[in-house]
Scaffold this active site. Structure first.
Site, short mmCIF file in Angstrom:
data_model
loop_
_atom_site.label_atom_id
_atom_site.label_comp_id
_atom_site.label_asym_id
_atom_site.label_seq_id
_atom_site.Cartn_x
_atom_site.Cartn_y
_atom_site.Cartn_z
N ASP A 87 0.81 -1.22 0.00
CA ASP A 87 0.00 0.00 0.00
C ASP A 87 0.84 1.27 0.00
O ASP A 87 2.01 1.27 0.38
CB ASP A 87 -0.96 0.01 1.19
CG ASP A 87 -0.24 -0.10 2.53
OD1 ASP A 87 0.75 -0.86 2.62
OD2 ASP A 87 -0.66 0.56 3.50
N GLU A 144 -0.71 -1.85 5.25
CA GLU A 144 0.18 -1.79 6.41
C GLU A 144 0.13 -0.44 7.09
O GLU A 144 0.30 -0.34 8.30
CB GLU A 144 1.63 -2.11 5.98
CG GLU A 144 2.61 -2.22 7.14
CD GLU A 144 3.09 -0.89 7.69
OE1 GLU A 144 3.26 -0.78 8.92
OE2 GLU A 144 3.29 0.07 6.91
#
Length: 400
Positions: A87, A144
């Site tokens: 991400d 995350e």
């Protein structure tokens, strides 16, 4: 390091350097098309397509957009997990790079594009060149950055469906020489909790404060008092951070507002200190507010736990690092960091190690800019080094 092992490590590095350009292009493509947590649709499509092409059994949907690529060889019973995060962050990029983000307000400012490319490069090399006996699980994790994608993958059955005897992850780190490997056993990254203190007072005219109960004054006293928790309640040999990142109240200079809110980030490297901080922050906020005739409501939200590297797995990771890079390019016991990482959830369930690879240091280098900065970029020279590390670790952990 003995000669056969040195030669083997050198061979792996040469092989990964030979294919580095292919995965630097992949890294830059991911960088150009960043996606926020749980929205990594394009990235996970790319990952799954590549893994399937190299013969991995691919499972999608864990944690929403998570991908697991599994490769089994031989009759060995050992299982290994390697993880990369996918991400990006809600930051507007200002690098001016030709592959800069084309998605407004989103960029890979933490190097997850590089982590994904390193693991993909390793995946190809392992599938085509590495002999092993056992099961390899490559975990490409979403979300995350504060959203707990690791825990979500676990809730979706990650380690039930893909058991791992050990699990490892690498994160780039500006400020260390490019390719330098930094390890640490024990507490390595801090827990991260989020606190909102809402103060409810009595609004009034700024010229007549005696007729009001001022939440701004109460809040100011709380801000100062919070630092005394670190200075006077926490053991000086322990680490604790209480940061008031936002203090919001009022809209006019002659009006005492009814309410004020404080937003806190709270970090520690010890679960007992974490408990103490929650207790004292709550007590201090409520007591301090009451002393000013104001009511305090404390909303305490637990985030990521302390990331604790396991001793045996960290020793193994050190041996692999020194075999690959040489002792002079390895820090065996680096400093603990007060940043946080949801790989900590994995390590609460499975033994393993989270290590760092230097992104560069000094002015004019990649290391001049820290992660989470709009000018940050992952160092492409680490694609070969990181993927070589993963390849050698698999070879050693699952050796026939």
């Amino acid at each position: 390091m003995n000669a056969p092992r040195e030669a083997f490590a050198h061979h792996i590095i040469e092989a990964l350097q030979a294919q580095a350009d292919e995965f630097i292009a992949v890294r830059r493509d991911i960088h150009k098309h960043p996606e926020m947590g749980y929205q990594e649709y394009r990235t996970s499509d790319l990952v799954a397509e590549q893994l399937e092409k190299w013969g991995y059994q691919v499972t999608r949907g864990l944690g929403g957009t998570g991908v697991v690529g599994q490769l089994r060889r031989g009759h060995g019973s050992k299982t290994l997990g390697l993880r990369a995060d996918m991400d990006a962050l809600p930051i507007e990029e200002n690098t001016g790079l030709p592959y800069a983000s084309c998605n407004v307000g989103i960029m890979h400012a933490c190097g997850h594009d590089g982590h994904t490319a390193m693991l993909l490069a390793a995946a190809k090399h392992i599938a085509q060149n590495v002999e092993f006996s056992g099961t390899l699980n490559l975990i490409f994790q979403p979300a995350e950055e504060g959203l707990g994608g690791a825990r979500k993958m676990m809730e979706d059955g990650l380690f039930t469906r893909f058991p791992c005897d050990a699990v490892f992850a690498i994160h780039n780190m500006p400020g260390h020489p490019q390719g330098h490997l930094v390890l640490r056993d024990g507490p390595t990254m801090a827990s991260s909790d989020y606190v909102t203190i809402t103060l409810d007072g009595k609004g009034g005219h700024g010229a007549m404060p005696h007729l009001a109960a001022d939440p701004v004054v109460a809040g100011s006293a709380i801000v100062l008092g919070l630092q005394a928790i670190v200075a006077r309640n926490v053991d000086p040999q322990e680490t604790a951070v209480i940061t008031v990142g936002a203090f919001n109240a009022g809209v006019a200079n002659n009006v005492i507002p009814q309410k004020a809110t404080l937003s806190l980030s709270v970090r520690s490297l010890n679960p007992q200190v974490r408990e103490l901080l929650e207790k004292r922050i709550t007590e201090l906020a409520q007591a301090q507010a009451q002393s000013y005739g104001v009511q305090a409501q404390v909303e305490y939200k637990r985030g990521y736990p302390v990331l604790v590297n396991h001793a045996r797995e960290t020793d193994f990771a050190r041996e692999v690092a020194e075999e690959l890079a040489g002792a002079h390019r390895v820090t065996r016991q680096g400093k603990a960091l007060t940043g946080s990482e949801d790989f900590a959830f994995f390590l609460e369930e499975v033994p393993g190690c989270y290590l760092f690879i230097g992104n560069g240091e000094g002015e004019g280098s990649h290391g001049a800019c820290m992660v989470h900065n709009p000018g940050y970029d992952f160092n492409d020279e680490n694609v070969a080094v990181g993927s070589a590390y993963w390849s050698l670790l698999v070879q050693r952990f699952l050796q026939p």
